[in-house]
Design a protein around this motif. Structure first.
Motif, PDB file in Angstrom:
ATOM      1  N   LEU A 109      24.008   0.191  -6.745  1.00 52.78           N
ATOM      2  CA  LEU A 109      23.986   0.196  -8.208  1.00 52.78           C
ATOM      3  C   LEU A 109      22.630   0.655  -8.724  1.00 52.78           C
ATOM      4  O   LEU A 109      22.535   1.349  -9.739  1.00 52.78           O
ATOM      5  N   LEU A 110      21.581   0.269  -7.995  1.00 52.68           N
ATOM      6  CA  LEU A 110      20.218   0.668  -8.352  1.00 52.68           C
ATOM      7  C   LEU A 110      20.096   2.189  -8.372  1.00 52.68           C
ATOM      8  O   LEU A 110      19.509   2.776  -9.295  1.00 52.68           O
ATOM      9  N   SER A 111      20.667   2.846  -7.401  1.00 53.68           N
ATOM     10  CA  SER A 111      20.556   4.308  -7.336  1.00 53.68           C
ATOM     11  C   SER A 111      21.376   4.971  -8.437  1.00 53.68           C
ATOM     12  O   SER A 111      20.959   5.976  -9.014  1.00 53.68           O
ATOM     13  N   ILE A 112      22.559   4.407  -8.750  1.00 49.57           N
ATOM     14  CA  ILE A 112      23.366   4.970  -9.842  1.00 49.57           C
ATOM     15  C   ILE A 112      22.623   4.832 -11.155  1.00 49.57           C
ATOM     16  O   ILE A 112      22.534   5.775 -11.963  1.00 49.57           O
ATOM     17  N   ALA A 113      22.070   3.639 -11.405  1.00 45.21           N
ATOM     18  CA  ALA A 113      21.344   3.397 -12.650  1.00 45.21           C
ATOM     19  C   ALA A 113      20.145   4.313 -12.766  1.00 45.21           C
ATOM     20  O   ALA A 113      19.818   4.809 -13.861  1.00 45.21           O
ATOM     21  N   ALA A 114      19.449   4.554 -11.651  1.00 42.78           N
ATOM     22  CA  ALA A 114      18.270   5.424 -11.691  1.00 42.78           C
ATOM     23  C   ALA A 114      18.659   6.841 -12.105  1.00 42.78           C
ATOM     24  O   ALA A 114      17.986   7.471 -12.925  1.00 42.78           O
ATOM     25  N   ARG A 115      19.740   7.349 -11.517  1.00 45.40           N
ATOM     26  CA  ARG A 115      20.194   8.686 -11.915  1.00 45.40           C
ATOM     27  C   ARG A 115      20.624   8.708 -13.374  1.00 45.40           C
ATOM     28  O   ARG A 115      20.405   9.685 -14.097  1.00 45.40           O
ATOM     29  N   ASP A 116      21.232   7.625 -13.799  1.00 42.61           N
ATOM     30  CA  ASP A 116      21.727   7.538 -15.170  1.00 42.61           C
ATOM     31  C   ASP A 116      20.577   7.535 -16.177  1.00 42.61           C
ATOM     32  O   ASP A 116      20.543   8.364 -17.096  1.00 42.61           O
ATOM     33  N   VAL A 117      19.630   6.618 -16.024  1.00 45.88           N
ATOM     34  CA  VAL A 117      18.575   6.490 -17.045  1.00 45.88           C
ATOM     35  C   VAL A 117      17.631   7.689 -17.039  1.00 45.88           C
ATOM     36  O   VAL A 117      16.980   7.976 -18.050  1.00 45.88           O
ATOM     37  N   CYS A 118      17.551   8.392 -15.907  1.00 45.89           N
ATOM     38  CA  CYS A 118      16.687   9.568 -15.848  1.00 45.89           C
ATOM     39  C   CYS A 118      17.422  10.853 -16.251  1.00 45.89           C
ATOM     40  O   CYS A 118      16.811  11.927 -16.282  1.00 45.89           O
ATOM     41  N   GLY A 119      18.708  10.746 -16.544  1.00 44.68           N
ATOM     42  CA  GLY A 119      19.444  11.916 -16.991  1.00 44.68           C
ATOM     43  C   GLY A 119      19.887  12.841 -15.888  1.00 44.68           C
ATOM     44  O   GLY A 119      20.338  13.965 -16.161  1.00 44.68           O
ATOM     45  N   ARG A 151       0.841  -1.200   0.000  1.00 39.24           N
ATOM     46  CA  ARG A 151       0.000   0.000   0.000  1.00 39.24           C
ATOM     47  C   ARG A 151       0.879   1.255   0.000  1.00 39.24           C
ATOM     48  O   ARG A 151       0.624   2.196  -0.740  1.00 39.24           O
ATOM     49  N   VAL A 152       1.906   1.249   0.831  1.00 38.91           N
ATOM     50  CA  VAL A 152       2.815   2.398   0.868  1.00 38.91           C
ATOM     51  C   VAL A 152       3.496   2.591  -0.491  1.00 38.91           C
ATOM     52  O   VAL A 152       3.605   3.711  -1.010  1.00 38.91           O
ATOM     53  N   PHE A 153       3.926   1.491  -1.050  1.00 37.81           N
ATOM     54  CA  PHE A 153       4.627   1.552  -2.329  1.00 37.81           C
ATOM     55  C   PHE A 153       3.733   2.134  -3.427  1.00 37.81           C
ATOM     56  O   PHE A 153       4.142   3.040  -4.177  1.00 37.81           O
ATOM     57  N   LEU A 154       2.482   1.633  -3.538  1.00 34.96           N
ATOM     58  CA  LEU A 154       1.589   2.086  -4.605  1.00 34.96           C
ATOM     59  C   LEU A 154       1.200   3.545  -4.421  1.00 34.96           C
ATOM     60  O   LEU A 154       1.091   4.296  -5.399  1.00 34.96           O
ATOM     61  N   ASP A 155       1.003   3.950  -3.188  1.00 30.40           N
ATOM     62  CA  ASP A 155       0.697   5.371  -2.944  1.00 30.40           C
ATOM     63  C   ASP A 155       1.862   6.250  -3.395  1.00 30.40           C
ATOM     64  O   ASP A 155       1.665   7.294  -4.027  1.00 30.40           O
ATOM     65  N   THR A 156       3.065   5.828  -3.050  1.00 33.38           N
ATOM     66  CA  THR A 156       4.242   6.603  -3.436  1.00 33.38           C
ATOM     67  C   THR A 156       4.410   6.604  -4.953  1.00 33.38           C
ATOM     68  O   THR A 156       4.775   7.620  -5.555  1.00 33.38           O
ATOM     69  N   LEU A 157       4.153   5.460  -5.559  1.00 34.08           N
ATOM     70  CA  LEU A 157       4.292   5.335  -7.007  1.00 34.08           C
ATOM     71  C   LEU A 157       3.423   6.348  -7.732  1.00 34.08           C
ATOM     72  O   LEU A 157       3.839   6.958  -8.721  1.00 34.08           O
ATOM     73  N   VAL A 158       2.204   6.552  -7.242  1.00 39.69           N
ATOM     74  CA  VAL A 158       1.263   7.459  -7.905  1.00 39.69           C
ATOM     75  C   VAL A 158       1.578   8.916  -7.562  1.00 39.69           C
ATOM     76  O   VAL A 158       1.490   9.802  -8.411  1.00 39.69           O
ATOM     77  N   SER A 159       1.976   9.163  -6.326  1.00 39.31           N
ATOM     78  CA  SER A 159       2.085  10.554  -5.869  1.00 39.31           C
ATOM     79  C   SER A 159       3.474  11.168  -6.083  1.00 39.31           C
ATOM     80  O   SER A 159       3.597  12.394  -6.178  1.00 39.31           O
ATOM     81  N   ALA A 160       4.496  10.361  -6.132  1.00 32.24           N
ATOM     82  CA  ALA A 160       5.874  10.902  -6.195  1.00 32.24           C
ATOM     83  C   ALA A 160       6.462  10.665  -7.582  1.00 32.24           C
ATOM     84  O   ALA A 160       6.971   9.583  -7.878  1.00 32.24           O
ATOM     85  N   LYS A 161       6.389  11.688  -8.414  1.00 28.94           N
ATOM     86  CA  LYS A 161       6.886  11.533  -9.800  1.00 28.94           C
ATOM     87  C   LYS A 161       8.370  11.199  -9.874  1.00 28.94           C
ATOM     88  O   LYS A 161       8.764  10.321 -10.660  1.00 28.94           O
ATOM     89  N   PRO A 162       9.260  11.855  -9.089  1.00 27.12           N
ATOM     90  CA  PRO A 162      10.679  11.502  -9.200  1.00 27.12           C
ATOM     91  C   PRO A 162      10.931  10.019  -8.940  1.00 27.12           C
ATOM     92  O   PRO A 162      11.633   9.359  -9.696  1.00 27.12           O
ATOM     93  N   MET A 163      10.284   9.507  -7.867  1.00 27.81           N
ATOM     94  CA  MET A 163      10.491   8.087  -7.561  1.00 27.81           C
ATOM     95  C   MET A 163       9.913   7.213  -8.657  1.00 27.81           C
ATOM     96  O   MET A 163      10.513   6.213  -9.081  1.00 27.81           O
ATOM     97  N   ARG A 164       8.743   7.593  -9.188  1.00 31.79           N
ATOM     98  CA  ARG A 164       8.102   6.796 -10.244  1.00 31.79           C
ATOM     99  C   ARG A 164       8.982   6.747 -11.489  1.00 31.79           C
ATOM    100  O   ARG A 164       9.190   5.693 -12.085  1.00 31.79           O
ATOM    101  N   ASP A 165       9.543   7.894 -11.898  1.00 32.78           N
ATOM    102  CA  ASP A 165      10.389   7.925 -13.085  1.00 32.78           C
ATOM    103  C   ASP A 165      11.672   7.114 -12.894  1.00 32.78           C
ATOM    104  O   ASP A 165      12.114   6.404 -13.795  1.00 32.78           O
ATOM    105  N   ARG A 166      12.266   7.231 -11.689  1.00 34.51           N
ATOM    106  CA  ARG A 166      13.498   6.489 -11.431  1.00 34.51           C
ATOM    107  C   ARG A 166      13.255   4.986 -11.438  1.00 34.51           C
ATOM    108  O   ARG A 166      13.976   4.221 -12.089  1.00 34.51           O
ATOM    109  N   LEU A 167      12.235   4.568 -10.703  1.00 36.32           N
ATOM    110  CA  LEU A 167      11.964   3.137 -10.588  1.00 36.32           C
ATOM    111  C   LEU A 167      11.601   2.530 -11.931  1.00 36.32           C
ATOM    112  O   LEU A 167      12.187   1.525 -12.358  1.00 36.32           O
ATOM    113  N   LEU A 168      10.628   3.128 -12.609  1.00 37.89           N
ATOM    114  CA  LEU A 168      10.204   2.559 -13.885  1.00 37.89           C
ATOM    115  C   LEU A 168      11.306   2.688 -14.933  1.00 37.89           C
ATOM    116  O   LEU A 168      11.438   1.827 -15.806  1.00 37.89           O
ATOM    117  N   GLY A 169      12.100   3.764 -14.859  1.00 36.87           N
ATOM    118  CA  GLY A 169      13.223   3.900 -15.784  1.00 36.87           C
ATOM    119  C   GLY A 169      14.206   2.754 -15.622  1.00 36.87           C
ATOM    120  O   GLY A 169      14.679   2.185 -16.618  1.00 36.87           O
TER     121      GLY A 169
END
Length: 996
Positions: free
Chosen positions: A149-159, A73-91
């Motif tokens: 590595l996950l955090s580096i990749a997220a910054r990388d793919v999101c520019g 529930r926490v994850f899905l709420d954050t996914l919808v409401s927090a664009k930076p996190m959504r772009d990083r994760l899905l990226g």
């Protein structure tokens, strides 16, 4: 709306958002776990923005399914409401199947992507060490490593970071990981850790702060005994610690592997001990190391363990690295190593190889490293670990052109981005571009190419690879590079005192003046001065390899001053082939070529073009000259334009002659002096013929517009007609005309004489260029006869009055300009005179011999040395030519090969017809070529024509250098000349004076 209708609408939306399997996507979106977010449009938009929406959705579903209900529930709420996190994760999920697997195994790690503080956007080693601090064993270290590595990749793919920053972060993460792995190994064996000081030195991309997502981490281990410990025991303890560290990072467990730790760059490679003391390392490098090992040390950086010991190692080997370029064959060894890498790529992979193949990443890296090692000896600004940082420094220092550096930077960043995205997908070590369409599509979209990702990524890759390959060939195989590498360290950056001493040692007669030239050229902080500082140490050596280094340096300063604001000039000398060496040879060889260049400095561009020094044909020259004349306003301007073409082409010919005679490292001296003589003679003949055609056109236009009242032709005579002109030769000519039908003969004659007078006037206008003098003294009746005759008048004269010497002179008659048909008919007219069917009678032969003897006695300068006069002296040009011409007149009617205006061709034909023995023909040919080259050398060296060797010592030395003699061998040159011409005179005595 029916279910199929709704499905059809969703299906279309999914296609529009980039899904390739909308049916599967519909099913995944229909899972109960996504019910809370299924209808939210931001989710679909975010998925559509990823590299692979299908992969991202699948990874999202797996992540949601792996969470317990509260966390979900926490994850899905954050996914919808927090664009930076959504772009990083899905990226990340859309770019990396492997990181999707990691999140499915560790579903709480998504929290690493929720928020970044400003300080965390580009974390360094300390931040990564904190992230890994809780890892106490290999398994937990791998989990923590993947989370980072996950955090580096997220910054990388999101520019959020660019490719260079991402590579630096990966290197910092590797550093922190090595430290954690060593700590784990030390805790497992505290006795070993207490017994030794162990330093881990990163090499390669990790050392250079430019690591890939998946790459071997190259290291070297250095150890010393702890206080009071036995050295042998300490080294064994250090070896155990180092081996354990390597296993922790390299072995595969349930969480996979981190990366292999590769210690094969150590002394003796895998056959050498894993750990050495600092002194042992130094002993090896000083005595046994190969070129590639110093190149590998370029990026050495202390990263883990005893950092003080690691820094001591780096500081100790650094001087050896920057001295490596002084090793024998250093540049060629590095070049060969690069070629071996390409040769070892499997044929099936070479077109997909992003790293090692032609136009790949290694082409950039090798070129940059080679330039660093060569120029970094004297320029500490080049001591950079990263490729892009070093490239920027090379550009700032003027060692690489700005435009080239920008192109290389862009290409390298693009190729590294491709490499990152390819490796990120499955976290596998690969440099092969995918072949399947899905892989190429994902790759293209990950790089922001969305319209036609497959086609676009292929086009961009090939374009950048082509740029890299071109610039690699230009920079990596630059001849100047090897020359700089061969300089001693003190010769690269000279203090005024050291410069003066070096100039004196190199043979400069006026070191003080030379030093002033150096200061004028290279002082200051401008880019131009920086490039000059790179060029000058090498140029000084090339100038010194001549008879007059001072003149070479002075000429270089004058050319540089003239072209100082021209952006291509210094770039040409630095980058293009043998341009710098060619210029040095030309400027220090004498006066003629430098004088021509200083009047047309832009002609220096010819020296950088491999085809630039090849003479252009007469048709091409005549077309250019006539076009220039046609554009000119007035006859004098027209001839000035024609002279401009002649000036440039004279320089082309002279430069090609000098460089062909001396040779360069890139282009050795040509072996056949006769080929050089023929090339010069043909080039000068074609050039003067084209210039006369231009003067004729200008004279006609000045008085009659487009059509002269009479046909008009210029017939070349003497060396002009024989295609044997030297740099100082006059143009011997005859003028012939023939009135057009219906034109009064007197009017035609006046027109023809006016044209001749105007041509001579125009060509005699004052100029600083070498003159083109028209000499018509070989005409009927000589100076007393009319300057121009009709064809019928020539026929009448030759039929009634022609003398033997005139028939002999006509042996070289050949049309050069004007009416081609009239010129052809003139040749038909004179052929029976020069090649008489009955041969020559004894009276005619005696007359020719008498004239030759008279010329020898009367025309040789008083006091001149007959053994050293190239034209009239013993065995010189006159001896050979009269001998050949006598054979032509006696046998030309029956031996077709003799019917040529060219001395060497006629001599070869006489030999083929057994009219002269092959040995005798060779002796005459050698003497004629040598005498011709002496005359050409005198003109090139002194800037004025002469038939004897110069008396000035430097000028005589320059002639010797042109003829292929090393410094100090002037006496050998004179002895060889006398010997060659003495042998020729013996043949002449027999074949000319003694022939029956």
């Amino acid at each position: 709306m029916s279910a199929p209708g709704r499905r059809s609408s969703t299906f279309t939306r999914l296609l529009r958002h980039g899904f390739t399997d909308p049916s599967a996507a519909e099913r995944l979106l229909g899972t109960p776990e996504l019910a809370a977010v299924r209808g939210n449009p931001v989710l679909l938009d975010a998925l559509g923005a990823t590299a692979d929406p299908d992969l991202a959705l699948l990874g999202l579903v797996r992540l949601v399914e792996a969470q317990d209900e509260g966390e979900r529930r926490v994850f899905l709420d954050t996914l919808v409401s927090a664009k930076p996190m959504r772009d990083r994760l899905l990226g990340v999920l859309g770019a990396s199947e492997a990181l999707g697997d990691h999140l499915a195994r560790h579903p709480r790690d998504w929290h690493a992507l929720v928020m970044y503080e400003a300080a965390d956007l580009h974390p360094g080693i300390a931040e990564f060490e904190r992230c890994l601090a809780d890892a106490t064993d290999p398994v937990s270290l791998r989990v923590a490593y993947r989370r980072c590595l996950l955090s580096i990749a997220a910054r990388d793919v999101c520019g959020t970071t660019d490719v260079a920053q991402a590579a630096a972060e990966l290197a910092d993460l590797a550093t922190a990981t090595l430290r954690s792995a060593l700590a784990i190994a030390g805790k497992a064996a505290p006795e070993d850790a207490a017994m030794c000081r162990l330093a881990v030195v990163a090499m390669g991309k990790c050392g250079g702060h430019e690591l890939n997502y998946v790459s071997d981490v190259d290291v070297i281990f250095v150890a010393e005994a702890a206080d009071g410990a036995d050295e042998d025991k300490a080294l064994r303890a250090a070896t155990r610690l180092a081996s354990h560290l390597m296993r922790i990072c390299s072995e595969t467990n349930i969480e996979g592997t981190i990366w292999p730790v590769d210690a094969n760059l150590r002394p003796e490679g895998r056959n050498g001990p894993l750990v050495r003391t600092l002194s042992s390392h130094l002993a090896y490098y000083q005595r046994w190391a190969k070129t590639w090992e110093f190149q590998a040390l370029l990026k050495a950086r202390a990263v883990a363990g005893d950092l003080a010991l690691g820094e001591a190692y780096v500081n100790a080997v650094s001087p050896l690295v920057w001295q490596a370029a002084e090793r024998e064959n250093f540049v060629s060894d590095v070049q060969k190593m690069r070629r071996r890498v390409v040769d070892n790529i499997p044929a099936a992979q070479i077109d997909r190889e992003l790293k090692l193949g032609p136009g790949g990443l290694r082409d950039v890296e090798f070129a940059v490293q080679l330039l660093q090692l060569v120029h970094g000896r004297s320029d500490a600004t080049l001591h950079k670990g990263s490729t892009l940082g070093a490239l920027e420094a090379l550009s700032a220092g003027g060692y690489v052109g700005r435009a080239d550096a920008v192109q290389l930077d862009e290409a390298y960043r693009f190729l590294r981005s491709m490499e990152h995205r390819i490796q990120l997908y499955r976290l596998r070590r690969t440099h092969l571009v995918p072949q399947d369409e899905a892989g190429l599509r994902r790759l293209g979209r990950s790089l922001g190419l969305r319209t036609e990702p497959v086609a676009e990524v292929n086009r961009a890759w090939r374009r950048h690879a082509s740029v890299v390959r071109r610039l690699h060939e230009k920079i990596f195989y630059r001849p100047l590079l090897d020359a700089v590498a061969q300089l001693a360290p003190g010769e690269i950056r000279l203090s005024p005192k050291a410069a003066g001493q070096r100039l004196e040692a190199l043979g400069y007669a006026d070191p003080a003046a030379a030093l002033r030239h150096l200061e004028a050229l290279a002082s200051g902080v401008t880019r131009k001065a920086a490039i000059q500082r790179t060029l000058l140490p090498v140029l000084l050596g090339w100038f010194a390899d001549s008879a007059d280094p001072d003149a070479g340096l002075l000429g270089f300063r004058k050319v540089s001053d003239a072209l100082g604001k021209t952006p291509w000039y210094l770039r040409l000398l630095r980058d293009e082939g043998a341009a710098a060496e060619n210029l040095a040879r030309v400027l220090s060889a004498g006066r003629l070529a430098p004088d021509l260049l200083l009047r047309a400095p832009e002609a220096v561009a010819l020296l950088g073009d491999p085809e630039g020094l090849k003479p252009r044909g007469r048709a091409h020259l005549e077309q250019e000259v006539l076009a220039a004349v046609g554009r000119a306003d007035g006859a004098e301007a027209a001839v000035a334009a024609a002279r401009g073409v002649r000036r440039r082409e004279l320089f082309r010919t002279a430069a090609g002659d000098l460089i062909g005679s001396y040779g360069t490292e890139e282009s050795p001296a040509e072996q056949d002096p006769g080929a050089l003589v023929d090339r010069v003679g043909n080039a000068l003949t074609d050039l003067n013929a084209a210039t006369l055609a231009g003067a004729l056109r200008a004279a006609v236009r000045a008085h009659w517009g487009d059509r002269l009242p009479t046909r008009f032709a210029v017939i070349g005579m003497g060396r002009f007609g024989g295609h044997e002109l030297g740099y100082g030769s006059d143009a011997d000519v005859l003028f012939v005309h023939e009135p057009w039908d219906g034109v009064d003969e007197q009017e035609a004659a006046r027109a023809a004489n006016t044209v001749v007078a105007e041509m001579r006037r125009l060509l005699q206008l004052p100029t600083s260029d070498p003159p083109l003098l028209i000499d018509a003294d070989l005409r009927p009746e000589g100076k007393s006869g009319p300057m121009v005759r009709t064809l019928a008048s020539y026929a009448a004269y030759y039929r009634r009055w022609s003398l033997a010497w005139e028939s002999q002179a006509l042996l070289r008659a050949e049309p050069m300009a004007g009416d081609a048909d009239l010129g052809r008919r003139f040749v038909e007219l004179v052929d029976p005179l020069r090649y008489p069917k009955a041969g020559l009678g004894e009276d005619a032969v005696r007359e020719i011999r008498r004239l030759k003897a008279r010329m020898e006695s009367e025309r040789l300068p008083r006091g001149g040395d007959p053994t050293l006069h190239a034209k009239l002296g013993r065995g010189g040009l006159s001896d050979v030519e009269w001998t050949v011409q006598l054979m032509q007149m006696r046998h030309g009617a029956t031996v077709p090969g003799l019917r040529t205006t060219r001395t060497r061709d006629a001599l070869a034909a006489a030999r083929e017809a057994d009219l002269i023995a092959a040995d005798d023909a060779a002796v005459l040919d050698e003497a004629w070529v040598l005498a011709t080259r002496v005359r050409n050398a005198v003109m090139l060296v002194r800037g004025r024509a002469g038939d004897t060797f110069p008396s000035d010592g430097r000028e005589l030395g320059a002639v010797a250098r042109y003829l292929g003699y090393e410094a100090g061998h002037v006496g050998d040159m004179l002895d060889d000349y006398r010997r060659t011409t003495r042998r020729a005179r013996a043949v002449v005595e027999e074949r000319f004076y003694g022939a029956a």
